[in-house]
Design an enzyme around this catalytic site. Structure first.
Site, mmCIF file in Angstrom:
data_model
loop_
_atom_site.group_PDB
_atom_site.id
_atom_site.type_symbol
_atom_site.label_atom_id
_atom_site.label_comp_id
_atom_site.label_asym_id
_atom_site.label_seq_id
_atom_site.Cartn_x
_atom_site.Cartn_y
_atom_site.Cartn_z
ATOM 1 N N LYS A 181 0.831 -1.213 0.000
ATOM 2 C CA LYS A 181 0.000 0.000 0.000
ATOM 3 C C LYS A 181 0.861 1.256 0.000
ATOM 4 O O LYS A 181 0.613 2.203 -0.723
ATOM 5 C CB LYS A 181 -0.896 0.013 1.238
ATOM 6 C CG LYS A 181 -2.141 -0.817 1.092
ATOM 7 C CD LYS A 181 -3.384 0.055 1.251
ATOM 8 C CE LYS A 181 -4.596 -0.612 0.656
ATOM 9 N NZ LYS A 181 -4.976 -1.854 1.351
ATOM 10 N N ARG A 182 1.892 1.208 0.823
ATOM 11 C CA ARG A 182 2.800 2.347 0.958
ATOM 12 C C ARG A 182 3.408 2.724 -0.394
ATOM 13 O O ARG A 182 3.715 3.864 -0.682
ATOM 14 C CB ARG A 182 3.906 1.946 1.947
ATOM 15 C CG ARG A 182 4.986 2.952 2.195
ATOM 16 C CD ARG A 182 5.887 2.446 3.317
ATOM 17 N NE ARG A 182 6.465 1.131 2.999
ATOM 18 C CZ ARG A 182 7.583 0.966 2.311
ATOM 19 N NH1 ARG A 182 8.250 2.009 1.877
ATOM 20 N NH2 ARG A 182 8.048 -0.250 2.063
#
Ligand code: GLU
Length: 457
Positions: free
Chosen positions: A242-243
């Site tokens: 996600k990052r």
């Protein structure tokens, strides 16, 4: 060769993230390139984890990306009866068998395998037993009677031939004891019924391909051409998280990327055409092939994405850009007029639609601006007061306004910037903007003078 049929088969257990979007793009491009068909199948067999929101996000994401699919959307769960029918057919053909092993028994089998340092694998205990040996009415699963010797070769246009030893593959379950199909069976049956000729998907499915081929061979069905595409990695080379931007495609829209940018960028993530970076969609359709899909994982690079987006923003029609901004916020007719008029200057400077919208903020409504930090430094009421009479008597065109400001600066022994920056601060509330005098023309005489006068006490 028969007409190409590609498909994507997303599971609606989450959003369409950019890996899935790229898979969709490749399948869409290949179908459009070959004049074939691109199908969409929603693999909603996992009832616990599938949600209508995720289905909508997938459909919405594809629509936003402009990847139109042919025919009806197929929902896998609705086809469970057909999957069962094939499992039973395989049973009748002797290519599958009933396994009555209880969960406890299987657990014990695995524990023993583990203790002996062997990989956990179904040992085929019901392969050659007669179902009459099972207690009456006992639940059973249907398992594939897999080839135990020889090899299964996945002929893959991206990975080359990948060979799996059949003695490493066990007799997998096709139908669970509650009559529901496993993923392996459902995929194969659906691809066959849909006439899929090319299975292009993430290389996390490569091992599945060997198992799926066993079912295909058992049924005597045609083998599709496989293309297992390496996954997308983060900028640091690690698996995408996600990052890193493993977000729903629509999150990219919200960050201000254009659909055309995303198509070009996702295409270049794992496919190449010489050194070309800018590949508009019509060219992509013309050039796309499976042979040029790269074999190593591609890395996400936001700087490249920004540069590409800046390119496509510049290339987009002014009125279209104004309309897109109008879809994200209300615009009066006057705001829209100003926006279109200012767009040539605005779009030169924006990397995203979010930046473009923020830079255009001073056009959206009337009245004095709130000053950003740079504007607060630049604002100089005394200068504005002095230059106002020069402007008030000028024709309201960019060229005439600039000439007037220049004449004023010359008369005062100032640089043009020393005059322009305070004006810009009052007019736009910002430290920079598209060419100032053009912006004054866009705002018009009255609105411009009102904003300037607001800073003169
Ligand atoms: N439903 C699978 C997934 O979401 C894809 C299956 C396939 O493409 O064969 O990963």
């Amino acid at each position: 060769m028969s007409a190409v049929v590609t498909r994507i088969a997303p599971s609606p257990t989450g959003m369409l993230h950019i890996g899935g979007a790229r898979t969709a793009l490749f399948n869409w491009l290949y179908a459009r390139h070959t004049g074939g068909t691109f199908l969409l199948r929603i693999e909603d067999t996992d009832r616990e984890r599938s949600t209508p929101e995720a289905v909508n996000a997938i459909l919405g994401g594809l629509e936003w990306l402009g990847l139109d699919w042919d025919g009806q959307t197929i929902y896998q769960f609705a086809r469970a009866g057909r999957h069962r029918e094939i499992a039973e057919q395989m049973l009748a053909m002797g290519r599958a068998y009933r396994c009555f092993a209880t969960p406890e028994e299987l657990e014990q089998m695995r524990a023993e395998q583990k203790a002996a340092g062997k990989p956990p694998r179904y040992d085929g205990r019901w392969r050659d037993r007669d179902p009459s040996e099972a207690p009456a009415g006992a639940p059973f699963v249907i398992r594939l009677k897999a080839e135990q010797t020889g090899e299964t070769v996945v002929r893959d246009v991206v990975q080359g031939d990948v060979t799996f030893r059949n003695d490493q593959l066990d007799d997998m379950i096709l139908l669970r004891s509650d009559g529901t199909p496993t993923y392996m069976l459902a995929v194969v049956v659906d691809d066959y019924d849909m006439g899929v000729t090319h299975v292009i998907r993430g290389d996390d499915h490569l091992n599945n391909a060997a198992r799926q081929l066993q079912i295909i061979k058992a049924m005597g069905w045609p083998e599709p051409t496989y293309g297992h595409v390496p996954l997308i990695h983060g900028p640091d080379g690690a698996k995408l998280s996600k990052r890193h931007g493993a977000l729903a495609v629509e999150a990219y829209r919200d960050m201000g990327y254009l659909a055309e940018t995303m198509r070009n960028y996702l295409l270049r993530l794992g496919w190449s055409h010489g050194d070309d970076e800018i590949i508009p969609t019509d060219k992509a359709v013309e050039w796309f092939n499976l042979e040029s899909i790269g074999r190593s994982p591609a890395r996400l690079d936001f700087k490249k994405l920004d540069n590409l987006n800046a390119h496509y923003i510049r290339a987009t029609d002014d009125a279209k850009l104004a309309q897109m901004i109008g879809e994200t916020r209300p615009l009066t007719a006057e705001a829209r007029r100003r926006l279109v008029a200012a767009m040539p200057g605005l779009k030169e400077r924006a990397k995203t639609m979010v930046e473009l919208t923020a830079a255009a903020e001073f056009l959206f409504d009337d009245g004095p601006r709130t000053l950003d930090e740079a504007a607060q430094k630049n604002i100089a009421p005394a200068v504005i007061a002095d230059v106002l009479p020069f402007l008030e008597t000028t024709d309201w065109t960019g060229a005439a306004l600039e000439a007037a400001a220049r004449a004023f600066a010359d008369a005062k022994g100032m640089k043009l910037g020393q005059v322009a920056q305070p004006l810009r601060a009052a007019l736009t509330g910002k430290g920079n903007s598209p060419p100032l005098f053009d912006m004054m023309a866009v705002l018009g005489r009255e609105e411009s003078l009102a904003r300037l006068r607001a800073y003169v006490t």
